[in-house]
Write a protein that holds these residues in place. Structure first.
Motif, PDB file in Angstrom:
ATOM      1  N   ALA A  65      -2.759 -52.088 -26.405  1.00 17.13           N
ATOM      2  CA  ALA A  65      -2.516 -53.308 -25.634  1.00 17.13           C
ATOM      3  C   ALA A  65      -2.665 -54.512 -26.542  1.00 17.13           C
ATOM      4  CB  ALA A  65      -3.495 -53.400 -24.466  1.00 17.13           C
ATOM      5  N   ASP A  66      -1.660 -55.400 -26.520  1.00 19.01           N
ATOM      6  CA  ASP A  66      -1.808 -56.648 -27.250  1.00 19.01           C
ATOM      7  C   ASP A  66      -2.740 -57.559 -26.452  1.00 19.01           C
ATOM      8  OD1 ASP A  66      -0.289 -57.721 -25.148  1.00 19.01           O
ATOM      9  OD2 ASP A  66       1.562 -57.759 -26.318  1.00 19.01           O
ATOM     10  N   ARG A  67      -3.009 -58.724 -26.990  1.00 17.49           N
ATOM     11  CA  ARG A  67      -4.006 -59.598 -26.363  1.00 17.49           C
ATOM     12  C   ARG A  67      -3.625 -59.969 -24.937  1.00 17.49           C
ATOM     13  NH1 ARG A  67      -6.567 -65.124 -29.002  1.00 17.49           N
ATOM     14  NH2 ARG A  67      -7.910 -65.648 -27.236  1.00 17.49           N
ATOM     15  N   ARG A  68      -2.351 -60.280 -24.721  1.00 20.20           N
ATOM     16  CA  ARG A  68      -1.920 -60.691 -23.380  1.00 20.20           C
ATOM     17  C   ARG A  68      -2.062 -59.545 -22.383  1.00 20.20           C
ATOM     18  NH1 ARG A  68       4.010 -63.338 -21.923  1.00 20.20           N
ATOM     19  NH2 ARG A  68       3.637 -63.601 -19.681  1.00 20.20           N
ATOM     20  N   ARG A  69      -1.664 -58.359 -22.808  1.00 16.84           N
ATOM     21  CA  ARG A  69      -1.768 -57.214 -21.905  1.00 16.84           C
ATOM     22  C   ARG A  69      -3.227 -56.863 -21.637  1.00 16.84           C
ATOM     23  NH1 ARG A  69       1.209 -51.311 -22.734  1.00 16.84           N
ATOM     24  NH2 ARG A  69       1.479 -50.893 -20.502  1.00 16.84           N
ATOM     25  N   LEU A  70      -4.050 -56.962 -22.680  1.00 19.08           N
ATOM     26  CA  LEU A  70      -5.469 -56.684 -22.504  1.00 19.08           C
ATOM     27  C   LEU A  70      -6.094 -57.677 -21.533  1.00 19.08           C
ATOM     28  CD1 LEU A  70      -7.845 -54.894 -23.387  1.00 19.08           C
ATOM     29  CD2 LEU A  70      -8.276 -56.535 -25.230  1.00 19.08           C
ATOM     30  N   ASP A  71      -5.725 -58.945 -21.650  1.00 18.78           N
ATOM     31  CA  ASP A  71      -6.232 -59.958 -20.717  1.00 18.78           C
ATOM     32  C   ASP A  71      -5.903 -59.571 -19.276  1.00 18.78           C
ATOM     33  OD1 ASP A  71      -7.214 -61.502 -22.773  1.00 18.78           O
ATOM     34  OD2 ASP A  71      -5.546 -62.927 -22.779  1.00 18.78           O
ATOM     35  N   GLY A  72      -4.671 -59.123 -19.054  1.00 20.95           N
ATOM     36  CA  GLY A  72      -4.258 -58.737 -17.708  1.00 20.95           C
ATOM     37  C   GLY A  72      -5.021 -57.536 -17.189  1.00 20.95           C
ATOM     38  N   LEU A  73      -5.281 -56.568 -18.065  1.00 21.47           N
ATOM     39  CA  LEU A  73      -6.023 -55.377 -17.651  1.00 21.47           C
ATOM     40  C   LEU A  73      -7.488 -55.708 -17.366  1.00 21.47           C
ATOM     41  CD1 LEU A  73      -4.494 -52.767 -20.123  1.00 21.47           C
ATOM     42  CD2 LEU A  73      -4.206 -52.818 -17.631  1.00 21.47           C
ATOM     43  N   VAL A  74      -8.068 -56.598 -18.161  1.00 21.58           N
ATOM     44  CA  VAL A  74      -9.448 -57.028 -17.898  1.00 21.58           C
ATOM     45  C   VAL A  74      -9.524 -57.721 -16.543  1.00 21.58           C
ATOM     46  CG1 VAL A  74     -11.301 -58.583 -18.630  1.00 21.58           C
ATOM     47  CG2 VAL A  74     -10.092 -57.196 -20.328  1.00 21.58           C
ATOM     48  N   GLU A  75      -8.546 -58.561 -16.253  1.00 21.95           N
ATOM     49  CA  GLU A  75      -8.515 -59.258 -14.967  1.00 21.95           C
ATOM     50  C   GLU A  75      -8.364 -58.266 -13.812  1.00 21.95           C
ATOM     51  OE1 GLU A  75      -5.843 -62.683 -12.668  1.00 21.95           O
ATOM     52  OE2 GLU A  75      -5.645 -62.398 -14.837  1.00 21.95           O
ATOM     53  N   ALA A  76      -7.474 -57.280 -13.976  1.00 22.53           N
ATOM     54  CA  ALA A  76      -7.262 -56.281 -12.925  1.00 22.53           C
ATOM     55  C   ALA A  76      -8.499 -55.420 -12.729  1.00 22.53           C
ATOM     56  CB  ALA A  76      -6.060 -55.410 -13.281  1.00 22.53           C
ATOM     57  N   TYR A  77      -9.128 -55.028 -13.832  1.00 21.29           N
ATOM     58  CA  TYR A  77     -10.362 -54.239 -13.737  1.00 21.29           C
ATOM     59  C   TYR A  77     -11.461 -55.024 -13.033  1.00 21.29           C
ATOM     60  CZ  TYR A  77     -15.049 -52.996 -15.114  1.00 21.29           C
ATOM     61  OH  TYR A  77     -16.397 -52.755 -15.078  1.00 21.29           O
ATOM     62  N   THR A  78     -11.644 -56.278 -13.430  1.00 21.39           N
ATOM     63  CA  THR A  78     -12.704 -57.097 -12.844  1.00 21.39           C
ATOM     64  C   THR A  78     -12.504 -57.267 -11.345  1.00 21.39           C
ATOM     65  OG1 THR A  78     -13.003 -58.278 -14.943  1.00 21.39           O
ATOM     66  CG2 THR A  78     -13.874 -59.327 -12.955  1.00 21.39           C
ATOM     67  N   ALA A  79     -11.265 -57.492 -10.931  1.00 23.03           N
ATOM     68  CA  ALA A  79     -10.974 -57.643  -9.503  1.00 23.03           C
ATOM     69  C   ALA A  79     -11.262 -56.352  -8.749  1.00 23.03           C
ATOM     70  CB  ALA A  79      -9.517 -58.058  -9.315  1.00 23.03           C
ATOM     71  N   ALA A  80     -10.858 -55.220  -9.324  1.00 23.52           N
ATOM     72  CA  ALA A  80     -11.084 -53.930  -8.666  1.00 23.52           C
ATOM     73  C   ALA A  80     -12.569 -53.608  -8.586  1.00 23.52           C
ATOM     74  CB  ALA A  80     -10.338 -52.827  -9.422  1.00 23.52           C
ATOM     75  N   TYR A  81     -13.298 -53.917  -9.651  1.00 20.66           N
ATOM     76  CA  TYR A  81     -14.730 -53.619  -9.659  1.00 20.66           C
ATOM     77  C   TYR A  81     -15.491 -54.549  -8.725  1.00 20.66           C
ATOM     78  CZ  TYR A  81     -19.388 -52.515 -11.410  1.00 20.66           C
ATOM     79  OH  TYR A  81     -20.703 -52.136 -11.502  1.00 20.66           O
ATOM     80  N   ARG A  82     -15.113 -55.820  -8.708  1.00 19.94           N
ATOM     81  CA  ARG A  82     -15.788 -56.762  -7.820  1.00 19.94           C
ATOM     82  C   ARG A  82     -15.603 -56.357  -6.352  1.00 19.94           C
ATOM     83  NH1 ARG A  82     -14.555 -61.304 -10.098  1.00 19.94           N
ATOM     84  NH2 ARG A  82     -16.620 -61.850 -10.860  1.00 19.94           N
ATOM     85  N   ALA A  83     -14.476 -55.730  -6.031  1.00 23.45           N
ATOM     86  CA  ALA A  83     -14.218 -55.305  -4.656  1.00 23.45           C
ATOM     87  C   ALA A  83     -15.076 -54.109  -4.252  1.00 23.45           C
ATOM     88  CB  ALA A  83     -12.736 -54.960  -4.491  1.00 23.45           C
ATOM     89  N   HIS A  84     -15.446 -53.263  -5.227  1.00 26.52           N
ATOM     90  CA  HIS A  84     -16.221 -52.045  -4.916  1.00 26.52           C
ATOM     91  C   HIS A  84     -17.252 -51.774  -6.017  1.00 26.52           C
ATOM     92  CE1 HIS A  84     -13.586 -50.882  -1.585  1.00 26.52           C
ATOM     93  NE2 HIS A  84     -12.583 -51.288  -2.340  1.00 26.52           N
ATOM     94  N   PRO A  85     -18.282 -52.621  -6.135  1.00 26.77           N
ATOM     95  CA  PRO A  85     -19.229 -52.451  -7.243  1.00 26.77           C
ATOM     96  C   PRO A  85     -20.369 -51.479  -6.986  1.00 26.77           C
ATOM     97  CG  PRO A  85     -19.751 -54.437  -6.048  1.00 26.77           C
ATOM     98  CD  PRO A  85     -18.520 -53.859  -5.387  1.00 26.77           C
ATOM     99  N   VAL A  86     -20.579 -51.082  -5.737  1.00 24.57           N
ATOM    100  CA  VAL A  86     -21.777 -50.281  -5.438  1.00 24.57           C
ATOM    101  C   VAL A  86     -21.490 -49.110  -4.499  1.00 24.57           C
ATOM    102  CG1 VAL A  86     -23.503 -52.058  -5.899  1.00 24.57           C
ATOM    103  CG2 VAL A  86     -22.386 -51.993  -3.672  1.00 24.57           C
ATOM    104  N   ASP A  87     -20.262 -48.635  -4.468  1.00 24.47           N
ATOM    105  CA  ASP A  87     -19.942 -47.521  -3.573  1.00 24.47           C
ATOM    106  C   ASP A  87     -20.714 -46.258  -3.951  1.00 24.47           C
ATOM    107  OD1 ASP A  87     -18.218 -49.288  -2.425  1.00 24.47           O
ATOM    108  OD2 ASP A  87     -16.380 -48.176  -2.882  1.00 24.47           O
ATOM    109  N   ARG A  88     -20.833 -45.999  -5.261  1.00 25.34           N
ATOM    110  CA  ARG A  88     -21.482 -44.759  -5.715  1.00 25.34           C
ATOM    111  C   ARG A  88     -22.525 -44.996  -6.805  1.00 25.34           C
ATOM    112  NH1 ARG A  88     -16.597 -41.025  -7.325  1.00 25.34           N
ATOM    113  NH2 ARG A  88     -15.601 -43.045  -7.733  1.00 25.34           N
TER     114      ARG A  88
END
Length: 216
Positions: A65-88
């Protein structure tokens, strides 16, 4: 000298958050049509913060992943994790029993983590121990994040504690390096990644009770 304050790393030390983090990474990576990451794989990647985690995860699934793609994946990961941080997410070892004992003894407790502060506090609150901690400092609140000494020293400042009266507990080389840079004594958990100097790890958090009461 007897420790009067204990600061903990969070992921991989106090809590096993790897199932929830793996789920968030897999959600973020779904558009890439790659294999799913396992919790055990992800546990070995924790410690360096979200961007380092996503970079390691991308490498693990054989993509780049180049920098731009990595930025997008970090943003997507953070959003997904913030939505479900303590399920398991669960405690490691006997943390649930021992943390209230530390607080009852009047020890100052803090968390110094490369996780974002708001998510760290949600995890601690969900597990019922947020009130045990006088300070929770994530990478977003630190002027410079671990392994820079500033992160741990700023956590201590919020506790009104000094390095010589503190013990830092972690699970990675990053944690050991942070403690050394800050001039703070360090204890490594046995379930963490092995250190280069092969130090023996704590087998349970109750081991810290004797360290604190007798000096360390």
């Amino acid at each position: 000298m007897t420790a009067t304050s204990i600061v903990f790393d969070l992921d991989g030390t106090l809590v096993d958050s790897s199932p929830d983090i793996a789920a968030a990474l897999n959600t973020a990576f779904a558009p890439l049509a790659v294999r799913e990451l396992t919790a055990s794989e992800v546990l070995a990647m924790l410690g360096g913060g979200p961007r380092a985690l996503v970079q390691q995860a991308i490498d693990a699934v054989g993509r780049s992943a180049d920098r731009r793609r990595l930025d997008g994946l970090v943003e997507a990961y953070t959003a997904a994790y913030r939505a479900h941080p303590v399920d398991r997410t669960t405690f490691f070892a006997d943390a649930a029993d021992v943390l209230p004992q530390f607080a009852a003894r009047g020890l100052k407790l803090g968390v110094c983590t490369n996780k974002r502060t708001d998510i760290a506090e949600r995890v601690l609150d969900h597990l019922g121990v947020r009130d045990c901690f006088g300070s929770v400092v994530g990478s977003d609140r630190a002027s410079r994040s671990k392994p820079d000494a500033a992160h741990l020293l700023e956590t201590l400042a919020e506790l009104h504690a000094t390095p010589d009266e503190c013990l830092y507990v972690g699970d990675t080389d990053i944690d050991a390096q942070t403690a050394a840079a800050a001039g703070v004594r360090y204890a490594h958990v046995a379930w963490g990644r092995p250190l280069a100097d092969a130090r023996t790890g704590l087998r349970s958090f109750s081991d810290l009770l004797s360290l604190v009461s007798t000096g360390c």
